[in-house]
Design a protein around this motif. Structure first.
Motif, mmCIF file in Angstrom:
data_model
loop_
_atom_site.group_PDB
_atom_site.id
_atom_site.type_symbol
_atom_site.label_atom_id
_atom_site.label_comp_id
_atom_site.label_asym_id
_atom_site.label_seq_id
_atom_site.Cartn_x
_atom_site.Cartn_y
_atom_site.Cartn_z
ATOM 1 N N GLY A 65 0.609 -1.399 0.042
ATOM 2 C CA GLY A 65 0.088 0.043 0.198
ATOM 3 C C GLY A 65 0.952 1.421 0.001
ATOM 4 N N LEU A 66 0.238 2.090 -0.485
ATOM 5 C CA LEU A 66 0.948 3.316 -0.545
ATOM 6 C C LEU A 66 1.458 4.308 0.739
ATOM 7 N N LEU A 67 0.512 4.183 1.812
ATOM 8 C CA LEU A 67 0.943 4.755 2.863
ATOM 9 C C LEU A 67 2.018 3.879 3.746
ATOM 10 N N ARG A 68 1.975 2.644 3.647
ATOM 11 C CA ARG A 68 3.167 2.048 4.151
ATOM 12 C C ARG A 68 4.448 2.131 3.432
ATOM 13 N N GLU A 69 4.162 2.179 2.080
ATOM 14 C CA GLU A 69 5.752 2.394 1.242
ATOM 15 C C GLU A 69 6.117 3.489 1.626
ATOM 16 N N LEU A 70 5.341 4.712 1.653
ATOM 17 C CA LEU A 70 5.801 6.137 2.363
ATOM 18 C C LEU A 70 6.551 5.917 3.592
ATOM 19 N N TRP A 71 5.786 5.360 4.534
ATOM 20 C CA TRP A 71 6.232 5.146 5.705
ATOM 21 C C TRP A 71 7.678 4.510 5.931
ATOM 22 N N GLY A 72 7.985 3.582 5.124
ATOM 23 C CA GLY A 72 9.084 2.682 5.120
ATOM 24 C C GLY A 72 10.186 3.529 4.515
ATOM 25 N N PHE A 73 9.728 4.212 3.424
ATOM 26 C CA PHE A 73 10.806 5.188 2.672
ATOM 27 C C PHE A 73 11.284 6.127 3.679
ATOM 28 N N MET A 74 10.389 6.775 4.329
ATOM 29 C CA MET A 74 10.782 7.758 5.444
ATOM 30 C C MET A 74 11.518 7.336 6.469
ATOM 31 N N LYS A 75 11.318 6.268 6.891
ATOM 32 C CA LYS A 75 11.862 5.516 8.053
ATOM 33 C C LYS A 75 13.363 4.848 7.675
ATOM 34 N N GLU A 76 13.410 4.472 6.373
ATOM 35 C CA GLU A 76 14.734 3.908 5.920
ATOM 36 C C GLU A 76 15.950 4.996 5.488
ATOM 37 N N ASN A 77 15.285 6.254 4.869
ATOM 38 C CA ASN A 77 15.908 7.134 4.506
ATOM 39 C C ASN A 77 16.085 8.558 5.353
ATOM 40 N N LYS A 78 15.538 8.404 6.620
ATOM 41 C CA LYS A 78 15.519 9.373 7.513
ATOM 42 C C LYS A 78 14.948 10.625 6.714
ATOM 43 N N ARG A 79 13.971 10.694 6.153
ATOM 44 C CA ARG A 79 13.142 11.763 5.422
ATOM 45 C C ARG A 79 11.893 12.276 6.359
ATOM 46 N N TRP A 80 12.200 12.460 7.693
ATOM 47 C CA TRP A 80 11.183 12.767 8.668
ATOM 48 C C TRP A 80 10.291 14.374 8.107
ATOM 49 N N TRP A 81 11.059 15.342 7.376
ATOM 50 C CA TRP A 81 10.490 16.236 7.055
ATOM 51 C C TRP A 81 9.168 16.192 6.108
ATOM 52 N N LEU A 82 9.143 14.987 5.315
ATOM 53 C CA LEU A 82 8.065 14.668 4.679
ATOM 54 C C LEU A 82 6.777 14.472 5.415
ATOM 55 N N LEU A 83 6.764 14.155 6.684
ATOM 56 C CA LEU A 83 5.539 13.900 7.436
ATOM 57 C C LEU A 83 4.801 15.151 7.524
ATOM 58 N N PRO A 84 5.134 16.217 8.043
ATOM 59 C CA PRO A 84 4.281 17.386 8.043
ATOM 60 C C PRO A 84 3.488 17.306 6.750
ATOM 61 N N ILE A 85 4.030 17.482 5.480
ATOM 62 C CA ILE A 85 3.775 17.586 4.240
ATOM 63 C C ILE A 85 2.516 16.467 4.024
ATOM 64 N N LEU A 86 2.893 15.167 4.486
ATOM 65 C CA LEU A 86 1.979 14.184 4.240
ATOM 66 C C LEU A 86 0.639 14.198 5.039
ATOM 67 N N ILE A 87 0.580 14.873 6.158
ATOM 68 C CA ILE A 87 -0.220 15.065 7.033
ATOM 69 C C ILE A 87 -1.377 16.137 6.539
ATOM 70 N N VAL A 88 -0.673 17.165 6.122
ATOM 71 C CA VAL A 88 -1.558 18.289 5.404
ATOM 72 C C VAL A 88 -2.360 17.730 4.085
ATOM 73 N N LEU A 89 -1.488 17.186 3.291
ATOM 74 C CA LEU A 89 -2.195 16.533 2.253
ATOM 75 C C LEU A 89 -3.185 15.665 2.494
ATOM 76 N N LEU A 90 -3.254 14.671 3.412
ATOM 77 C CA LEU A 90 -4.326 13.890 4.075
ATOM 78 C C LEU A 90 -5.391 14.701 4.512
#
Length: 65
Positions: free
Chosen positions: A19-44
């Protein structure tokens, strides 16, 4: 004429992936891209507002703005 399915065909027949959300979460966790989290929350949240805008909750949403 039958043939043995290759790896691509076997993985395609298993169904949908994680699934898309699980893929994005795995990407952020693996690559330490935590700055994407607020953007994703606003989009949701915007997506949720758009979905609720077409329901009976629309008059209540419009009064917020």
């Amino acid at each position: 004429m039958s043939h043995e399915p290759n790896e691509f065909e076997r993985s395609a027949s298993k169904g949908s992936g994680p699934g898309l959300l699980r893929e994005l979460w795995g990407f952020m966790k693996e690559n330490k891209r935590w700055w994407l989290l607020p953007i994703l929350i606003v989009l949701l949240l915007f997506g949720l507002l758009i979905m609720l805008g077409g329901t009976g909750a629309a008059p209540f949403i419009y009064t917020l703005f």
